[in-house]
Structures are given as C-alpha cells and as structure tokens.
Design an enzyme around this catalytic site. Structure first.
Site, PDB file in Angstrom:
ATOM      1  N   HIS A   1       0.849  -1.189   0.000  1.00  0.00           N
ATOM      2  CA  HIS A   1       0.000   0.000   0.000  1.00  0.00           C
ATOM      3  C   HIS A   1       0.890   1.246   0.000  1.00  0.00           C
ATOM      4  O   HIS A   1       2.073   1.186   0.341  1.00  0.00           O
ATOM      5  CB  HIS A   1      -0.898   0.013   1.237  1.00  0.00           C
ATOM      6  CG  HIS A   1      -1.979  -1.019   1.208  1.00  0.00           C
ATOM      7  ND1 HIS A   1      -3.113  -0.910   1.990  1.00  0.00           N
ATOM      8  CD2 HIS A   1      -2.121  -2.166   0.502  1.00  0.00           C
ATOM      9  CE1 HIS A   1      -3.902  -1.948   1.763  1.00  0.00           C
ATOM     10  NE2 HIS A   1      -3.317  -2.731   0.874  1.00  0.00           N
TER      11      HIS A   1
ATOM     12  N   GLU B   1       1.113   3.869   1.933  1.00  0.00           N
ATOM     13  CA  GLU B   1       1.737   4.232   3.210  1.00  0.00           C
ATOM     14  C   GLU B   1       2.894   3.294   3.535  1.00  0.00           C
ATOM     15  O   GLU B   1       3.942   3.737   4.014  1.00  0.00           O
ATOM     16  CB  GLU B   1       0.710   4.193   4.344  1.00  0.00           C
ATOM     17  CG  GLU B   1      -0.403   5.215   4.202  1.00  0.00           C
ATOM     18  CD  GLU B   1      -1.610   4.719   3.406  1.00  0.00           C
ATOM     19  OE1 GLU B   1      -2.665   5.354   3.491  1.00  0.00           O
ATOM     20  OE2 GLU B   1      -1.506   3.681   2.700  1.00  0.00           O
TER      21      GLU B   1
ATOM     22  N   CYS C   1      -5.871   2.290   5.826  1.00  0.00           N
ATOM     23  CA  CYS C   1      -6.582   1.050   6.137  1.00  0.00           C
ATOM     24  C   CYS C   1      -6.034   0.502   7.461  1.00  0.00           C
ATOM     25  O   CYS C   1      -5.038   1.012   7.983  1.00  0.00           O
ATOM     26  CB  CYS C   1      -6.386   0.039   5.010  1.00  0.00           C
ATOM     27  SG  CYS C   1      -4.741  -0.707   4.985  1.00  0.00           S
TER      28      CYS C   1
ATOM     29  N   CYS D   1      -2.209  -0.347   7.292  1.00  0.00           N
ATOM     30  CA  CYS D   1      -1.366   0.846   7.236  1.00  0.00           C
ATOM     31  C   CYS D   1      -1.416   1.622   8.547  1.00  0.00           C
ATOM     32  O   CYS D   1      -0.406   2.162   8.988  1.00  0.00           O
ATOM     33  CB  CYS D   1      -1.787   1.722   6.063  1.00  0.00           C
ATOM     34  SG  CYS D   1      -1.456   0.939   4.464  1.00  0.00           S
TER      35      CYS D   1
END
Length: 181
Positions: free
Chosen positions: A78, A80, A108, A111
């Site tokens: 992801h 991040e 999310c 993260c």
C-alpha cells in the site's frame, strides 16, 4: 581568480538556500498535492490503486510511495507502507520520529498499524474511508473482524503450539544486546 571563485561559491550557496527555502515553504496542501501526484502517477503506470503518500521531515520529503499491490503481487504494498519503507531506508532508522505523513486516503487497518509502529508525529489524510468504499476499496469488514473471537472470524484463527512459540519470547527477554522498539 579569487573573485571568480568567491562569486561561484556565493552563487551556489544562494541557489542552495533558495532551494531549501522553497521546499520548506511548502504547506500542508502542497505536501498533500505531492501525495495525490504519487497516487495518480502510480495508477497511470498500472502499479496499483489510486493511493499515494509522502513523508516529510524538517520540511523535506524523505519518503514517497504509491500503491503497488497489483504490479508487485504484494498485498502489503500500500502507499503508506511503500512510503514508510522508503523514508526509513533514507533515514537509516526503523522509526519516523519528527516526521509527518501525508496520505491521499485515510489509512486502512494494516497501514494504520504500520504508522503506529513507525511513530511519526502526525498524519494528514485526504479522502476518507467512506470515499474509498464508494469506489470499491471498502475495509470496514476488517475493522469488524478484529473485534470478533478467533473462531467467529471469516478466516478461522486457531492457537497452536504456544509452548514452543514462547521459547522465542523467552530468548528475547534474556537477550542482552537487543534493540528495543
């Protein structure tokens, strides 16, 4: 000869100062714009979903990331996470103390956990969980799963071999040269 050297030195110093000032004059909006640019660039390159992130320390972007889940076949890639990896590598540290994270969307659960482990000073996000859900990125089910007992989760969890697993924890407690985090 000496005057040319001094002029060149002063010109280079002024240019460096100008670059430093222009980057440190960035506002939260400018940094968020950089995160969004990362999201769009990654999406347009078919690297993954429309998510981007930058990490800033002392007015300088020290980490960048965009979602790369589909291009790397890595469900943890992801924006991040990729930005945290980049920033930590650049800082030669496993923590982001003194840093600010700008991410194009509310993190999310995965993260969010990584952000807390990295310990930045603050997080700014653009889009909300609801905005992400509206375009097909709904992580609400994960939040609900966390609260459930192991046996009631959609992916079954079962504890196994606890006694054997505790050996590593015992060795960690005894280790004298451990690096705490």
């Amino acid at each position: 000869m000496c005057n040319n050297f001094n002029k060149k030195f002063l010109d280079e110093a002024a240019k460096a100062l100008e670059n430093q000032e222009s980057e440190s004059d960035f506002s939260n909006t400018d940094y968020m714009s950089e995160a969004v640019k990362s999201a769009i660039q990654g999406m347009n390159a078919n690297e993954g979903g429309p998510f981007g992130c930058v990490i800033v320390k002392n007015g300088e972007i020290i980490g960048r990331g965009n979602n790369k889940v589909t291009s790397t076949n890595d469900p943890t890639a992801h924006a991040e996470i990729t930005a945290i990896r980049d920033a930590c590598k650049n800082l030669n540290s496993f923590q982001l103390e003194g840093c600010i994270i700008y991410t194009s969307c509310e993190p999310c659960p995965m993260c969010l956990g990584a952000i807390y482990w990295a310990r930045p000073d603050k997080v700014y996000f653009g889009c909300s969980q609801k905005d992400a859900a509206n375009i097909g990125f709904d992580d609400e089910f994960i939040y609900k799963e966390i609260e459930l007992d192991y046996q009631n989760r959609s992916i079954p969890f079962e504890q196994s071999s606890r006694k054997e697993a505790l050996v590593a924890f015992q060795k960690w407690q005894e280790k004298e040269d451990k690096i705490k985090y």
